[in-house]
Design an enzyme around this catalytic site. Structure first.
Site, short mmCIF file in Angstrom:
data_model
loop_
_atom_site.label_atom_id
_atom_site.label_comp_id
_atom_site.label_asym_id
_atom_site.label_seq_id
_atom_site.Cartn_x
_atom_site.Cartn_y
_atom_site.Cartn_z
N HIS A 165 33.53 101.37 -9.23
CA HIS A 165 33.96 100.37 -10.21
C HIS A 165 32.96 100.25 -11.36
CE1 HIS A 165 36.78 99.39 -7.12
NE2 HIS A 165 35.84 98.96 -6.31
N HIS B 8 41.18 99.07 -6.17
CA HIS B 8 41.03 100.20 -5.25
C HIS B 8 42.30 101.04 -5.19
CE1 HIS B 8 38.38 96.94 -3.73
NE2 HIS B 8 37.52 97.92 -3.61
#
Length: 333
Positions: A57, A219
């Site tokens: 991320h 995700h």
């Protein structure tokens, strides 16, 4: 799968070594367990603000370690929660008598492992508290969570609590501020393509050429629905409606608008979307006082965006404007 990697199992470790070399003035990386620590930590008399979660991320969270923001970040493997011993190592490297605040995204593994670390720290006599961020309005539950997911609002929470800690606020004050922020920030995202996790080697889901995933998680979790691709105007309107109706945000509110790239969306499209969002908010009588635009909470190379809105007041504006100097976010210094 085409990626600039060596061994898929070593991606995170090698990336962290590069981060440490690129920003040695701001941070250091401890290995085994992996922790990114502010270069001048621990800071006597200051509350330590610590966050973390699965890698993939970036720049969340290691890119936000530095003056005015995080004291440490705990990276797990790609899309995998860090272990309690890694969180403990971050606490040990940064925390003094003023205590520490753990900022935890609402994913089951993150919550369990950070809470375990906080309990172990408490057993050692340290004052360590946790605040869970759950700003995603897309779903009540998902593949990774019990309840709403922590997404774009995490960046805002880390910046504001980091600024409060930097000015010398007590742990009680920083924790209260964090809970206030969690109560008035909301986010929603959309995906045009799926990310590919290095050790998996294939996209996490498949979309038809004319499909998008509305309400996607960071995700690659399923969103609210799959819908036909639509114009930027229609898509941004759809995202904003979901966000503004949730809290709700109302005419007369002053807000921070965060337009985030999920990793693969270019700046050309991102600023286009941001401009539409500002126009639509103005039409609703909502005033954008502060802005953030860029790839700050990504999902590897996913094409897509998320919109985050946070209600502002004078204190939050002051803390947002306070100096920050990290690898990914810096102003006022």
């Amino acid at each position: 799968m085409k990626k600039i990697i060596n061994d898929p199992a070593a991606v995170v470790a090698e990336s962290l070594r590069g981060l440490a070399l690129a920003h040695a003035d701001l941070l250091r990386v401890q290995e085994d367990p992996a922790v990114v620590v502010r270069a001048d930590a621990p800071l006597p008399g200051k509350v330590a603000v610590i966050s973390g979660g699965g890698s993939g991320h970036e720049p969340l969270h290691g890119g936000f370690v530095g003056p005015g923001m995080l004291h440490a970040a705990v990276p797990g493997e790609v899309f995998t929660s860090p272990t309690p011993d890694a969180v403990q190592a971050a606490v040990s490297a940064t925390t003094g008598e003023a205590g520490a605040l753990l900022i935890v995204k609402n994913y089951t593994g993150d919550v369990l492992n950070f809470e375990t670390a906080a309990e172990l720290a408490a057993a050692d006599g340290q004052d360590v508290r946790s605040v869970v961020i759950d700003d995603d309005v897309a779903v009540a539950d998902s593949t990774f969570t019990a309840g709403r997911r922590g997404v774009g609002g995490t960046v805002l929470l880390e910046k504001l609590t980091g600024a409060a800690a930097e000015r010398g606020d007590s742990l009680d004050q920083v924790e209260a501020l964090a809970r206030k922020i969690v109560g008035q920030v909301r986010s929603m995202g959309v995906a045009l393509t799926a990310p590919t996790v290095p050790h998996v080697g294939e996209p996490s889901f498949t979309l038809a050429e004319d499909e998008i995933e509305f309400g996607i998680g960071i995700h690659g979790e399923p969103g609210r629905e799959r819908i036909p691709a639509e114009s930027a105007d229609a898509l941004v309107r759809r995202l904003l409606s979901a966000v503004t109706e949730d809290l709700p945000f109302e005419r007369g509110d002053e807000v921070l608008l965060f337009t985030n790239s999920m990793g693969g969306t270019p700046q050309l499209e991102l600023y286009l979307a941001h401009g539409i969002a500002e126009r639509l908010l103005a039409e609703r009588g909502i005033t954008v006082r502060r802005r953030l635009v860029g790839p700050y909470v990504t999902s590897l190379e996913m094409q897509g965006i998320s919109l985050t809105l946070m209600k502002l007041d004078d204190e939050l504006i002051e803390l947002w404007d306070a100096p920050v100097r990290t690898a990914a976010l810096r102003w006022g210094v």
